[in-house]
Write a protein that holds these residues in place. Structure first.
Motif, PDB file in Angstrom:
ATOM      1  N   HIS A 106      56.837  48.901  -8.169  1.00  0.00           N
ATOM      2  CA  HIS A 106      58.298  48.904  -8.080  1.00  0.00           C
ATOM      3  C   HIS A 106      58.941  49.997  -8.923  1.00  0.00           C
ATOM      4  N   VAL A 107      58.140  50.806  -9.588  1.00  0.00           N
ATOM      5  CA  VAL A 107      58.681  51.835 -10.466  1.00  0.00           C
ATOM      6  C   VAL A 107      59.508  52.861  -9.679  1.00  0.00           C
ATOM      7  N   VAL A 108      59.255  52.993  -8.392  1.00  0.00           N
ATOM      8  CA  VAL A 108      60.009  53.935  -7.558  1.00  0.00           C
ATOM      9  C   VAL A 108      61.485  53.544  -7.503  1.00  0.00           C
ATOM     10  N   LYS A 109      61.771  52.244  -7.393  1.00  0.00           N
ATOM     11  CA  LYS A 109      63.150  51.770  -7.274  1.00  0.00           C
ATOM     12  C   LYS A 109      63.721  51.246  -8.592  1.00  0.00           C
ATOM     13  N   ALA A 110      62.860  50.818  -9.497  1.00  0.00           N
ATOM     14  CA  ALA A 110      63.333  50.232 -10.751  1.00  0.00           C
ATOM     15  C   ALA A 110      63.849  51.329 -11.686  1.00  0.00           C
ATOM     16  N   ASP A 111      64.944  51.028 -12.380  1.00  0.00           N
ATOM     17  CA  ASP A 111      65.456  51.960 -13.376  1.00  0.00           C
ATOM     18  C   ASP A 111      64.580  51.943 -14.623  1.00  0.00           C
ATOM     19  N   ASP A 112      64.126  50.772 -14.997  1.00  0.00           N
ATOM     20  CA  ASP A 112      63.157  50.653 -16.079  1.00  0.00           C
ATOM     21  C   ASP A 112      62.436  49.312 -15.979  1.00  0.00           C
ATOM     22  N   ILE A 113      61.287  49.245 -16.633  1.00  0.00           N
ATOM     23  CA  ILE A 113      60.485  48.026 -16.662  1.00  0.00           C
ATOM     24  C   ILE A 113      60.260  47.676 -18.124  1.00  0.00           C
ATOM     25  N   ILE A 114      60.703  46.504 -18.504  1.00  0.00           N
ATOM     26  CA  ILE A 114      60.564  46.050 -19.883  1.00  0.00           C
ATOM     27  C   ILE A 114      59.395  45.070 -19.947  1.00  0.00           C
ATOM     28  N   GLU A 115      58.431  45.379 -20.791  1.00  0.00           N
ATOM     29  CA  GLU A 115      57.253  44.527 -20.958  1.00  0.00           C
ATOM     30  C   GLU A 115      57.401  43.713 -22.238  1.00  0.00           C
ATOM     31  N   GLN A 116      57.119  42.416 -22.149  1.00  0.00           N
ATOM     32  CA  GLN A 116      57.112  41.547 -23.315  1.00  0.00           C
ATOM     33  C   GLN A 116      55.789  40.797 -23.335  1.00  0.00           C
ATOM     34  N   PRO A 117      54.910  41.113 -24.286  1.00  0.00           N
ATOM     35  CA  PRO A 117      53.665  40.343 -24.389  1.00  0.00           C
ATOM     36  C   PRO A 117      53.977  38.888 -24.745  1.00  0.00           C
ATOM     37  N   PHE A 118      53.179  37.979 -24.223  1.00  0.00           N
ATOM     38  CA  PHE A 118      53.357  36.561 -24.509  1.00  0.00           C
ATOM     39  C   PHE A 118      52.059  36.006 -25.080  1.00  0.00           C
ATOM     40  N   ILE A 119      52.146  35.391 -26.264  1.00  0.00           N
ATOM     41  CA  ILE A 119      50.974  34.812 -26.914  1.00  0.00           C
ATOM     42  C   ILE A 119      51.342  33.431 -27.439  1.00  0.00           C
ATOM     43  N   ASN A 120      50.621  32.426 -26.952  1.00  0.00           N
ATOM     44  CA  ASN A 120      50.756  31.061 -27.445  1.00  0.00           C
ATOM     45  C   ASN A 120      49.348  30.612 -27.840  1.00  0.00           C
ATOM     46  N   LYS A 121      48.965  30.927 -29.084  1.00  0.00           N
ATOM     47  CA  LYS A 121      47.598  30.655 -29.548  1.00  0.00           C
ATOM     48  C   LYS A 121      47.279  29.167 -29.548  1.00  0.00           C
ATOM     49  N   ALA A 122      48.259  28.335 -29.902  1.00  0.00           N
ATOM     50  CA  ALA A 122      48.015  26.894 -29.987  1.00  0.00           C
ATOM     51  C   ALA A 122      47.543  26.321 -28.651  1.00  0.00           C
TER      52      ALA A 122
END
Length: 189
Positions: A106-122
């Motif tokens: 989707h990078v062709v149409k997206a203005d930007d892509i925000i990545e957020q890592p998710f970690i739930n160790k428990a």
């Protein structure tokens, strides 16, 4: 000299004919589109045949596909969340690559892509949340895994041609839903 006068006269009459036949232009009154969605309430999705649980918005209509795959339909927003479950069988690299490729197509149409890592160790839940801004076909995607046995990929799509300005209220609502889904996600023991 007569030709110049005739040409000027025809030009003036032609201009008058083209402009005089139109309706009077009036300014539009100031107004804003108001899209109100109900406050989200959640219930726990817990199918005995699936190795996970998560909270799902009560406005979403779950349609079971094969196995633990499903689609969650939001008729008021004309959107669907696609939820895909896979068992890891020495294919973690390809599952991660497919999830990331799906997002970055989707990078062709997206203005930007925000990545957020998710970690739930428990609860041994690890993944990545993607927020896509712009006129991409999807505005939110995420994947989750326990890193050894299970892998989940999730994305939201609207039924309309992507126009981020028009779908912004619904996209924001579903971003919150998707984030809640991801944060409430647990693997069964």
């Amino acid at each position: 000299m007569n030709r110049k006068i005739i040409f000027l006269w025809i030009s003036v009459v032609g201009l008058w004919m083209f402009t005089s036949c139109k309706d009077e232009v009036l300014p539009k009154p100031i107004a804003n589109l108001r899209l109100d969605y109900p406050e989200a309430t959640y219930s726990l999705f817990d199918d005995p045949s699936c190795p996970f649980v998560f909270e799902v918005n009560n406005d979403g209509k779950i349609k079971r596909e094969s196995g633990c795959n499903m689609s969650i339909h939001y008729p008021k927003m004309k959107a669907t969340v696609y939820f895909t479950f896979n068992r890891v069988q020495n294919n973690m690299d390809s599952l991660l690559r497919d999830a990331q490729t799906l997002t970055y197509k989707h990078v062709v149409k997206a203005d930007d892509i925000i990545e957020q890592p998710f970690i739930n160790k428990a609860n041994k839940v690890y993944g990545m949340y993607y927020a896509l801004n712009g006129n991409a076909a999807t505005n939110v995607q995420f994947y989750l895994t326990d890193s050894t046995r299970y892998f989940v990929n999730c994305s939201v799509y609207f039924y309309a041609k992507p126009n981020f300005d028009s779908i912004m209220p619904a996209a924001s609502y579903l971003r919150n839903d998707m984030q809640n889904m991801m944060e409430s996600f647990r693997w069964k023991k």
